[in-house]
Enzyme design. Structure first.
Site: not given
Ligand code: NAD
Ligand code: DAU
Length: 332
Positions: A121-122, A148, A152
Site C-alpha cells: 500500500t501507499d 495497519y 504493511k
Molecule cells: P480485504 O480485507 O478485502 O481482504 C483481505 C483478505 O485476506 C480476506 O479475504 C481475508 O479473509 C484474507 N486474510 C486475512 N488474514 C488472513 C490470513 N491470516 N490467512 C489467510 N487469509 C487471510 O482486503 P483488500 O482491500 O482486498 O486488500 C488486499 C491487499 O491489498 C492487502 O494486502 C492490502 O494491504 C492491499 N492494499 C489494499 C488497498 C485498498 O485500497 N483496499 C490498496 C493498496 C493495497
Molecule cells: O491507500 C491504500 C489504503 O486504502 C489501503 O492500504 C487500505 O487497506 C484501505 O483500507 C485504504 O485505507 P484508507 O484508510 O484510506 O481507507 P478507508 O476506506 O478506511 O477510508 C478512506 C478515507 O475516508 C479516509 O480518509 C477515512 C475516510 N472515511 C472513512 C470511512 C469508513 C470517512 O470519512 N468516513 C467513513 O465512514
C-alpha cells in the site's frame, strides 16, 4: 501458462485479480484464504473449476503454506488485515497476518525457489500536506502512521531483506486506494453508498478534507499482472491512476448520483492519527512496463460501482449490520 497461488483471494482486491487473470490469461489459480469477516466466497462464484480452487486456511500455518507454495509456480500475496479503523481498536491480528503471515510465505518461497509478488500500500510512506507538489515515488522514505500501515511496512521490509539476503525472486507493488464492486462495506465508498441505499446519511471523518488517490480495482489487477509477468526481480513498483479527490467531494458525488441533496451527510469524530493525503507517481510502472489505467473517469467508475451495490444487495446486506455496530462503538 502458470499455476498461481493467490493469498487473500476471497477479499476485495484479491478476488478482482482472480477474475481478471482467469478472464484474460491461461493461468490457473488456487486461492488460500482464512475466510475472515472480510472475505466473501460469493465474490468467487461461477469461476471455471478446471482452472480455479479455493483452500480455506491461514497464511501463518507453516505446514499448509509449505505444501501449497511447493506446488505452485508463483505466489501473489494479498492476504492481510486491511482496515485502519480496526487496527486502532485491536492491532494484534494485524501483526499476526501481515507480519508473521508474510514471513511464513517468504520462508516457503525461499525453500522452494517460488516466484513471489507482494501486494502493498501507499500508506507505508505516511502522508503528504495538501499543497505538497511532490507525490510518493519508489524512493520516498517509509513513515507509516497506523498499526495497519506499520505492519504493511514491516512486511515490505521483510520481502526486501529476503531478496537481498536469500536471493528469493520477489517483486513488490504499493498501490493507492481502490474502489469498485465487491468491496467490504466497512470501507469509505461502499459504506456511504450502502448508507444512502438504506436511508442513512453518509459519515465524513473530521472536516472531510483528507485526500485519497482513487484507482479502480481492475486497474490495480492489470498492473499486478504486468509486474508479475514482466517486472524486474527485487524491484518495487508504485501503482496509481492520478485519481486524487478529497473525501467531501466523493461523498457529494455519491449523494448526487443517488439523487440526494449534496449536503445530506454528517461530520463525525475523526480517526486518530488520520493521514491527510496520499498521492502516487506511477511513472516507473508506466514507462518501464508500459502499463496504463483503463478507468480514467472517476465519476463513471463510481456510477458503475453504485449500480453494482444497488443491484446486488444480497452480496453486502449480511455484512452491513456488524460493520455499522463496530462504527457505532467507535462513535462514528
Ligand atoms: P480485504 O480485507 O478485502 O481482504 C483481505 C483478505 O485476506 C480476506 O479475504 C481475508 O479473509 C484474507 N486474510 C486475512 N488474514 C488472513 C490470513 N491470516 N490467512 C489467510 N487469509 C487471510 O482486503 P483488500 O482491500 O482486498 O486488500 C488486499 C491487499 O491489498 C492487502 O494486502 C492490502 O494491504 C492491499 N492494499 C489494499 C488497498 C485498498 O485500497 N483496499 C490498496 C493498496 C493495497
Ligand atoms: O491507500 C491504500 C489504503 O486504502 C489501503 O492500504 C487500505 O487497506 C484501505 O483500507 C485504504 O485505507 P484508507 O484508510 O484510506 O481507507 P478507508 O476506506 O478506511 O477510508 C478512506 C478515507 O475516508 C479516509 O480518509 C477515512 C475516510 N472515511 C472513512 C470511512 C469508513 C470517512 O470519512 N468516513 C467513513 O465512514
Amino acid at each position: 501458462m502458470s499455476h498461481i497461488l493467490v493469498t487473500g483471494g476471497a477479499g476485495f482486491i484479491g478476488s478482482n485479480f482472480v477474475r481478471f487473470v482467469l478472464d484474460n490469461t491461461a493461468h490457473s489459480i488456487t486461492v488460500l484464504d482464512k475466510l475472515t469477516y472480510a472475505a466473501n466466497t460469493a465474490s468467487l462464484q461461477g469461476l471455471p473449476a478446471s482452472r480455479f480452487a479455493l483452500v480455506q486456511g491461514d497464511i501463518t500455518d507453516a505446514d499448509l503454506v509449505d505444501g501449497l507454495v511447493a506446488s505452485h509456480d508463483a505466489v501473489v500475496h494479498y492476504a492481510a488485515e486491511s482496515h485502519n479503523d480496526n487496527s486502532l481498536d485491536d492491532p494484534r491480528p494485524f501483526l499476526d497476518s501481515n507480519v508473521i503471515g508474510t514471513y511464513t510465505l517468504l520462508e516457503a518461497a525461499r525453500r522452494h525457489g517460488t516466484r513471489f509478488h507482494h501486494i502493498s500500500t501507499d500508506e507505508v510512506y505516511g502522508d503528504l500536506e495538501l499543497d505538497d507538489p511532490n507525490r510518493f515515488t519508489e524512493s520516498t522514505a517509509y513513515n507509516p502512521s497506523s498499526p495497519y500501515s506499520s505492519t504493511k511496512a514491516a512486511s515490505d521490509l521483510l520481502v526486501r531483506a529476503w531478496v537481498r539476503s536469500f536471493g528469493i525472486e520477489a517483486t513488490i507493488s504499493n498501490c493507492s486506494n481502490n474502489y469498485g464492486p465487491y468491496q467490504h462495506v466497512e470501507k469509505f465508498i461502499p459504506r456511504q453508498i450502502t448508507n444512502v441505499l438504506t436511508g442513512v446519511r453518509p459519515k465524513l471523518y473530521g472536516a472531510g478534507a483528507n485526500v485519497r488517490d482513487w484507482i479502480h480495482a481492475e486497474d490495480h489487477s492489470s498492473a499486478v499482472l504486468s509486474v508479475l509477468e514482466h517486472g524486474s526481480i527485487g524491484e518495487t513498483y508504485l501503482i496509481g491512476a492520478d485519481g486524487e479527490k478529497n473525501n467531501r467531494e466523493v461523498v457529494e458525488m455519491i449523494l448526487q448520483q443517488l439523487g440526494q441533496p449534496a449536503g445530506a451527510y454528517d461530520l463525525v469524530t475523526d480517526r486518530v492519527g488520520h493521514d491527510l493525503r496520499y498521492a502516487i507517481d506511477s511513472t516507473k510502472l508506466r514507462t518501464e512496463l508500459g502499463w496504463a489505467p483503463r478507468f480514467t473517469d472517476f465519476s463513471e467508475g463510481l456510477a458503475s460501482t453504485i449500480a453494482w451495490y444497488r443491484d446486488d444487495p444480497a452480496w453486502w446486506e449480511p455484512q452491513k449490520k456488524a460493520a455499522e455496530a463496530r462504527y457505532t462503538a467507535q462513535g462514528r
